[in-house]
Write a protein that holds these residues in place. Structure first.
Motif, PDB file in Angstrom:
ATOM      1  N   ASP A 127     -15.018 -57.704   2.037  1.00 35.24           N
ATOM      2  CA  ASP A 127     -14.492 -56.378   2.352  1.00 35.24           C
ATOM      3  C   ASP A 127     -13.494 -55.850   1.327  1.00 35.24           C
ATOM      4  N   ASN A 128     -13.045 -56.702   0.410  1.00 40.35           N
ATOM      5  CA  ASN A 128     -12.140 -56.253  -0.651  1.00 40.35           C
ATOM      6  C   ASN A 128     -12.884 -55.902  -1.937  1.00 40.35           C
ATOM      7  N   ALA A 129     -14.197 -56.009  -1.944  1.00 36.11           N
ATOM      8  CA  ALA A 129     -14.969 -55.791  -3.175  1.00 36.11           C
ATOM      9  C   ALA A 129     -14.937 -54.325  -3.594  1.00 36.11           C
ATOM     10  N   LYS A 130     -14.960 -54.100  -4.893  1.00 34.50           N
ATOM     11  CA  LYS A 130     -15.057 -52.768  -5.482  1.00 34.50           C
ATOM     12  C   LYS A 130     -16.201 -52.792  -6.482  1.00 34.50           C
ATOM     13  N   MET A 131     -17.021 -51.744  -6.483  1.00 35.74           N
ATOM     14  CA  MET A 131     -18.200 -51.725  -7.334  1.00 35.74           C
ATOM     15  C   MET A 131     -18.299 -50.428  -8.111  1.00 35.74           C
ATOM     16  N   GLY A 132     -18.858 -50.516  -9.321  1.00 38.87           N
ATOM     17  CA  GLY A 132     -19.023 -49.315 -10.121  1.00 38.87           C
ATOM     18  C   GLY A 132     -19.672 -49.599 -11.459  1.00 38.87           C
ATOM     19  N   GLN A 133     -20.134 -48.515 -12.088  1.00 35.46           N
ATOM     20  CA  GLN A 133     -20.701 -48.568 -13.445  1.00 35.46           C
ATOM     21  C   GLN A 133     -19.838 -47.666 -14.341  1.00 35.46           C
ATOM     22  N   PRO A 134     -18.735 -48.219 -14.892  1.00 31.36           N
ATOM     23  CA  PRO A 134     -17.789 -47.400 -15.652  1.00 31.36           C
ATOM     24  C   PRO A 134     -18.106 -47.266 -17.141  1.00 31.36           C
ATOM     25  N   GLU A 135     -19.338 -47.572 -17.529  1.00 30.39           N
ATOM     26  CA  GLU A 135     -19.667 -47.633 -18.959  1.00 30.39           C
ATOM     27  C   GLU A 135     -19.413 -46.328 -19.713  1.00 30.39           C
ATOM     28  N   VAL A 136     -19.615 -45.176 -19.035  1.00 32.58           N
ATOM     29  CA  VAL A 136     -19.442 -43.895 -19.752  1.00 32.58           C
ATOM     30  C   VAL A 136     -18.011 -43.720 -20.249  1.00 32.58           C
ATOM     31  N   SER A 137     -17.050 -44.397 -19.622  1.00 31.57           N
ATOM     32  CA  SER A 137     -15.663 -44.310 -20.090  1.00 31.57           C
ATOM     33  C   SER A 137     -15.466 -45.051 -21.400  1.00 31.57           C
ATOM     34  N   LEU A 138     -16.471 -45.869 -21.783  1.00 25.49           N
ATOM     35  CA  LEU A 138     -16.428 -46.607 -23.047  1.00 25.49           C
ATOM     36  C   LEU A 138     -17.310 -45.941 -24.114  1.00 25.49           C
ATOM     37  N   GLY A 139     -17.953 -44.833 -23.751  1.00 23.94           N
ATOM     38  CA  GLY A 139     -18.848 -44.185 -24.703  1.00 23.94           C
ATOM     39  C   GLY A 139     -20.203 -44.848 -24.793  1.00 23.94           C
ATOM     40  N   VAL A 140     -20.619 -45.513 -23.702  1.00 21.98           N
ATOM     41  CA  VAL A 140     -21.894 -46.228 -23.688  1.00 21.98           C
ATOM     42  C   VAL A 140     -22.505 -46.053 -22.297  1.00 21.98           C
ATOM     43  N   ILE A 141     -23.720 -46.540 -22.097  1.00 20.60           N
ATOM     44  CA  ILE A 141     -24.377 -46.438 -20.800  1.00 20.60           C
ATOM     45  C   ILE A 141     -24.593 -47.835 -20.230  1.00 20.60           C
ATOM     46  N   PRO A 142     -24.884 -47.966 -18.938  1.00 21.49           N
ATOM     47  CA  PRO A 142     -25.264 -49.284 -18.420  1.00 21.49           C
ATOM     48  C   PRO A 142     -26.444 -49.831 -19.217  1.00 21.49           C
ATOM     49  N   GLY A 143     -26.339 -51.076 -19.643  1.00 18.95           N
ATOM     50  CA  GLY A 143     -27.363 -51.625 -20.528  1.00 18.95           C
ATOM     51  C   GLY A 143     -28.060 -52.863 -20.007  1.00 18.95           C
ATOM     52  N   TYR A 144     -27.738 -53.259 -18.768  1.00 18.00           N
ATOM     53  CA  TYR A 144     -28.358 -54.449 -18.193  1.00 18.00           C
ATOM     54  C   TYR A 144     -29.122 -54.116 -16.909  1.00 18.00           C
ATOM     55  N   GLY A 145     -29.746 -52.940 -16.884  1.00 17.89           N
ATOM     56  CA  GLY A 145     -30.592 -52.570 -15.755  1.00 17.89           C
ATOM     57  C   GLY A 145     -29.965 -51.614 -14.768  1.00 17.89           C
ATOM     58  N   GLY A 146     -28.713 -51.237 -14.987  1.00 18.06           N
ATOM     59  CA  GLY A 146     -28.006 -50.394 -14.021  1.00 18.06           C
ATOM     60  C   GLY A 146     -28.629 -49.034 -13.802  1.00 18.06           C
TER      61      GLY A 146
END
Length: 255
Positions: A127-146
């Motif tokens: 119940d404390n888990a947090k999830m996200g795909q923050p890659e765009v903040s690094l100037g890149v996209i999810p690259g492992y299937g996201g």
């Protein structure tokens, strides 16, 4: 292979795999991916192992992403190979694995960490888990299937929102979206994962394997190949350099 970044042990028909880089919030680097691949290959040929459970060390993170320091200066070619390497050795291998893999998400599952969970067959979160795909903040996209697996689970509209904003969501929100199967208190996380594993173990291993293959047949790999190409194309750009520098310098990027 000398194993340094993961712990694994078999109890009955279950193999427990713990990504053990707690000081780095269990971030994935190349060596960890290789070690995970090694254990997956060992388990695949062992008929006594029926289900695998993957979790992260400690109580803060499942996997808080890829190890950004490792690829901060990569070129476009190196970025493309990084994605292809991860797909082939770990993420696609889990997604098409011959035995069910359960992710016990015990904290942050971000970037490559969420993609690792998305590749598994069943996801259970504390119940404390947090999830996200923050890659765009690094100037890149999810690259492992996201870009593909998140869309398959939550639909195009919500996947667009999560990937384009890069925002984190709670375990409760992830459950409502169908991103995870169950949310439980952290102290009950492995108990729930074991309960699920034991339900699977009661069934025909051949039928379980064929079921995974049949379900996966719904999804082609064209999108994953395009993801690899586009992920690599982000490397070497000025925006990628700024995003990674900002992350490593612990400041907000100026895009």
């Amino acid at each position: 292979m000398q194993i340094e970044n993961i712990q694994f042990k078999q109890e009955g028909a279950i193999m427990y795999i713990t990504i053990d880089r707690e000081k780095q919030l269990n971030a994935l680097n190349k060596k960890t991916i290789l070690e995970l691949n090694h254990v997956l290959c060992l388990c695949e040929s062992d008929d006594d192992i029926r289900v695998l459970i993957i979790t992260g060390a400690g109580s803060k993170a499942f996997v808080a992403g890829a190890d950004i320091k490792e690829f901060a200066n990569f070129s476009k070619r190196e970025g493309t190979e990084l994605s292809r390497f991860g797909h082939e050795l770990l993420f696609d291998k889990i997604a098409t694995y011959t035995k069910p893999v359960i992710a016990a998400i015990n904290g942050y599952a971000l970037g490559g960490g969420l993609e690792l969970a998305l590749a598994t067959q069943i996801r259970i979160a504390s119940d404390n888990a947090k999830m996200g795909q923050p890659e765009v903040s690094l100037g890149v996209i999810p690259g492992y299937g996201g870009t593909q697996r998140l869309t398959q689970l939550v639909g195009k509209g919500k996947a667009m929102e999560l990937i384009l904003t890069g925002e984190m969501i709670s375990a409760k929100e992830a459950l409502a979206l169908g991103m995870v199967n169950y949310v439980v208190p952290q102290e009950d996380l492995l108990i729930k994962a074991i309960e699920m594993a034991n339900k699977i173990i009661k069934n025909s291993p051949r039928a379980v394997r064929k079921s995974i293959q049949a379900i996966n047949a719904t999804y082609g790999n064209i999108g994953l190949l395009k993801e690899i190409e586009l992920f690599g194309s982000c490397f070497g750009s000025e925006e990628f350099k700024e995003g990674v520098s900002a992350f490593l310098e612990k400041r907000k990027p100026n895009f």
